[in-house]
Design an enzyme around this catalytic site. Structure first.
Site, PDB file in Angstrom:
ATOM      1  N   LYS A   1     -32.964 -12.540  11.996  1.00 41.47           N
ATOM      2  CA  LYS A   1     -32.529 -13.098  13.281  1.00 41.47           C
ATOM      3  C   LYS A   1     -31.033 -12.906  13.422  1.00 41.47           C
ATOM      4  CE  LYS A   1     -33.272 -15.747  16.962  1.00 41.47           C
ATOM      5  NZ  LYS A   1     -32.615 -14.664  17.733  1.00 41.47           N
TER       6      LYS A   1
ATOM      7  N   LYS B   1     -26.448 -18.608   7.537  1.00 39.32           N
ATOM      8  CA  LYS B   1     -26.481 -19.583   8.640  1.00 39.32           C
ATOM      9  C   LYS B   1     -27.896 -20.122   8.844  1.00 39.32           C
ATOM     10  CE  LYS B   1     -24.037 -18.146  12.097  1.00 39.32           C
ATOM     11  NZ  LYS B   1     -23.635 -17.458  13.362  1.00 39.32           N
TER      12      LYS B   1
ATOM     13  N   ASN C   1     -17.919 -17.589  25.929  1.00 38.82           N
ATOM     14  CA  ASN C   1     -18.995 -18.583  26.006  1.00 38.82           C
ATOM     15  C   ASN C   1     -18.684 -19.825  25.157  1.00 38.82           C
ATOM     16  OD1 ASN C   1     -21.479 -19.726  24.521  1.00 38.82           O
ATOM     17  ND2 ASN C   1     -22.389 -18.889  26.351  1.00 38.82           N
TER      18      ASN C   1
ATOM     19  N   THR D   1     -24.033 -23.010  21.151  1.00 41.29           N
ATOM     20  CA  THR D   1     -23.107 -22.773  20.039  1.00 41.29           C
ATOM     21  C   THR D   1     -22.025 -23.847  20.041  1.00 41.29           C
ATOM     22  OG1 THR D   1     -23.550 -20.416  20.196  1.00 41.29           O
ATOM     23  CG2 THR D   1     -21.558 -21.055  18.995  1.00 41.29           C
TER      24      THR D   1
ATOM     25  N   LYS E   1     -28.366  -8.452  12.454  1.00 43.15           N
ATOM     26  CA  LYS E   1     -27.330  -8.315  13.483  1.00 43.15           C
ATOM     27  C   LYS E   1     -27.377  -6.917  14.055  1.00 43.15           C
ATOM     28  CE  LYS E   1     -23.955 -10.979  15.086  1.00 43.15           C
ATOM     29  NZ  LYS E   1     -23.924 -12.460  15.002  1.00 43.15           N
TER      30      LYS E   1
ATOM     31  N   SER F   1     -31.838 -20.842  19.724  1.00 41.93           N
ATOM     32  CA  SER F   1     -32.629 -19.604  19.761  1.00 41.93           C
ATOM     33  C   SER F   1     -33.979 -19.831  19.079  1.00 41.93           C
ATOM     34  CB  SER F   1     -31.902 -18.471  19.025  1.00 41.93           C
ATOM     35  OG  SER F   1     -31.013 -17.796  19.882  1.00 41.93           O
TER      36      SER F   1
HETATM   37  N1  GLU Z   1     -24.949 -14.424  17.887  1.00 42.06           N
HETATM   38  C1  GLU Z   1     -25.139 -15.812  17.561  1.00 42.06           C
HETATM   39  C2  GLU Z   1     -24.651 -16.089  16.158  1.00 42.06           C
HETATM   40  O1  GLU Z   1     -23.821 -15.388  15.631  1.00 42.06           O
HETATM   41  C3  GLU Z   1     -26.560 -16.277  17.832  1.00 42.06           C
HETATM   42  C4  GLU Z   1     -27.638 -15.573  17.073  1.00 42.06           C
HETATM   43  C5  GLU Z   1     -29.035 -15.940  17.522  1.00 42.06           C
HETATM   44  O2  GLU Z   1     -29.171 -16.769  18.419  1.00 42.06           O
HETATM   45  O3  GLU Z   1     -29.971 -15.371  16.971  1.00 42.06           O
HETATM   46  O4  GLU Z   1     -25.017 -17.065  15.554  1.00 42.06           O
END
Ligand code: GLU
Length: 421
Positions: free
Chosen positions: A69, A93, A219, A189, A105, A350
Site C-alpha cells: 500500500k 507506517k 494538502n 493525514t 510506492k 485509505s
Molecule cells: N501517500 C500517503 C502516505 O505517504 C498515503 C498512502 C495511502 O493512503 O496509501 O502515507
C-alpha cells in the site's frame, strides 16, 4: 551498503530499532531490500500533437503483512531511490498502525504544474496501463501522494476498470466520493497528526494558544493549519515551494487558503494583515512551540536543526528530518513525532476506504473520525510507552513497535519459503 544511498540513510533507523529487540537476523535481511521495483517509460500525446515520455516507477517493498500500500507521487525530482525509500517507510507506517498491509510506492518524474488537465489525465491513465498487472485490490493498492489528488485517483480507478472489464474500487484509495471514495480521506493525514498532538499535548508540554509554523502548504499543511487554528492556536509562519510568510500575531488563514485556491503562492498575501515575506530557509528557525514539516524529504538537516526553537516537531511529510538532525534534536530535547506515526492518518483512512469498497457499505463521517482518533491514540500511546520504557526517542520507539509486528509476521510465514504474491 546498497546502491540506494537514500534508502541506506533510512535503514539507519531500522538498525537502531533492531538493537532494542531480540530478533532473528533473517528479519533484518528481509527488510533491507525492496522485493520488486518496476521502471517504465510512459509515452503520452501532448495537446500540441507532439509525443513526450516520462519515467515512472512502482515499488512493492514488502508484502509480509498484506497487499502493498502506498501513494503515487508526481514530482520532477522523483527517482527510483526515492520511491524505494518511501515504500520502505510505508512498510513501517502500516505496521505502526497495525493495518493489514505491506508497503509500496509509485512515482512519475514530471512537473504536473506544466501539464494541461487533459495531458495530466493521459499521463495518469498511462501509469495504470503500464502497471495494471502489478497493482490489484489484494496485491498493491495505490493512493495520492505529493502533487496527486482525488481527481487523478478517479481517472486511475476508471482506467483500471476499463482494463479488467469490471468496477474494482478497492484497487485504489483517495478516490472522489462519487467513485467510491471515503468521507474524511481529504484531511486524514493532517487530522491524524492533530489527534496525536492533542492526545499527547500534556506529556509533550504543549498548552493552549500554541505558536505553530508549517513548512509546506499543500494538502497536509493547509488542513493542519485549519485544525489547529480552530482550537485557538496561532499559525505564525507558513511556506510553500515559492517562499514563506510570517506574522507575529498569527497569519490570516482564510487569505492564505484563498491564494492557494487561486493557484498562487502564500507570498501573494504579503502586505495583507501584517504578513511579511520570510526567507524559506528561515522557516524552521521561527520562534514557535510546534514546527510542522509538511513538504518533502530531508528539509531538516545538520545545517538547520540547531536553529529550531520549537519544542515539538510533527512530521506530516515523509522523511523530513535526516538521521544526523535526529541526533542533534534529541540532544537538545526537541521531541520529534515521527512520520511513520504522525502522518499515518492518510493511509489509515485509505484502509477504511478499502474496507468500505470491499463491503459495499459506506460509513458516516463521524464514524471515520472516531475510528481514526481511536487508532492514532492507541498507537501513539503504545509508542510513547516504548519510548519511556526503553529510554529512546519517539522515532526509535515507533520503529521498535513496527519491527516487532513485522518480525512476528515474517516468522509466521515460515523459514523455508519466501512468501510472494
Ligand atoms: N501517500 C500517503 C502516505 O505517504 C498515503 C498512502 C495511502 O493512503 O496509501 O502515507
Amino acid at each position: 551498503m546498497s546502491e540506494n544511498s537514500l534508502l541506506d540513510h533510512a535503514l539507519v533507523r531500522l538498525d537502531e530499532a533492531a538493537r532494542h529487540l531480540n530478533i532473528d537476523s533473517d528479519v533484518i535481511e528481509k527488510l533491507k531490500y525492496a522485493r520488486e521495483t518496476t521502471k517504465v517509460r510512459l509515452m503520452i500525446r501532448m495537446d500540441d500533437g507532439s509525443r513526450k515520455s516520462f519515467l515512472a516507477w512502482r515499488c512493492r517493498y514488502d508484502d509480509t503483512r498484506g497487499p502493498t500500500k502506498g501513494g503515487i507521487r508526481f514530482h520532477p525530482a522523483s527517482t527510483a531511490e526515492e520511491v524505494e525509500t518511501l515504500a520502505f517507510w510505508m512498510t513501517f507506517k502500516c505496521a505502526v498502525m497495525n493495518l493489514p498491509y505491506g508497503g509500496g510506492k509509485g512515482a512519475v518524474q514530471v512537473d504536473p504544474r506544466k501539464l494541461s488537465k487533459a495531458e495530466l489525465e493521459r499521463l495518469s491513465r498511462a501509469y495504470i496501463q503500464a502497471f495494471a498487472r502489478i497493482i490489484g485490490p489484494d496485491r498493491d493498492i495505490p493512493a495520492p501522494d505529493v502533487y496527486t489528488n482525488a481527481m487523478i485517483m478517479g481517472w486511475m480507478a476508471d482506467e483500471y476498470a476499463q482494463i479488467v472489464g469490471e468496477t474494482v474500487p478497492a484497487v485504489i484509495t483517495g478516490k472522489p466520493i462519487a467513485l467510491g471514495g471515503s468521507l474524511g480521506r481529504g484531511d486524514a493525514t493532517a487530522r491524524g497528526g492533530y489527534y496525536l498532538v492533542r492526545d499527547l499535548a500534556d506529556e509533550l508540554g504543549l498548552g493552549g494558544n500554541m505558536r505553530v509554523a508549517v513548512q509546506g502548504f499543500g494538502n497536509a499543511g493547509q488542513y493542519i493549519a485549519q485544525l489547529l487554528a480552530a482550537d485557538g492556536h496561532r499559525i505564525v509562519a507558513v511556506s510553500d515551494s515559492s517562499g514563506a510568510v510570517i506574522a507575529e500575531d498569527g497569519l490570516d488563514l482564510a487569505a492564505l487558503l484563498a491564494a492557494k485556491a487561486r493557484g498562487k503562492s502564500v507570498l501573494d498575501t504579503v502586505g495583507h494583515a501584517g504578513h511579511q515575506a520570510l526567507d524559506s530557509d528561515a522557516l524552521v528557525g521561527v520562534d514557535c512551540d510546534l514546527l510542522v514539516p509538511a513538504a518533502l524529504e530531508n528539509m531538516i538537516h545538520e545545517g538547520n536543526a540547531g536553529s529550531i526553537k520549537a519544542g515539538v516537531v510533527l512530521e506530516l511529510a515523509n522523511g523530513p528530518v535526516t538521521a544526523e538532525a535526529d541526533a542533534l534534536l534529541e540532544a537538545r530535547k526537541v521531541v520529534v513525532l515521527p512520520d511513520i506515526l504522525a502522518n499515518a492518518g492518510g493511509v489509515t483512512v485509505s484502509y477504511f476506504e478499502w474496507v468500505q469498497n470491499k463491503q459495499g457499505f459506506y460509513w458516516p463521517l463521524e464514524e471515520i473520525h472516531e475510528r481514526l482518533r481511536t487508532i492514532m491514540v492507541r498507537e501513539g500511546r503504545a509508542i510513547s510507552n516504548v519510548a519511556r520504557a526503553k529510554g529512546v526517542s519517539m522515532r526509535t520507539a515507533a520503529y521498535v513497535h513496527a519491527l516487532s509486528r513485522l518480525a512476528e509476521a515474517i516468522e509466521a510465514h515460515g523459514t523455508q519459503s519466501f512468501f510472494t504474491t
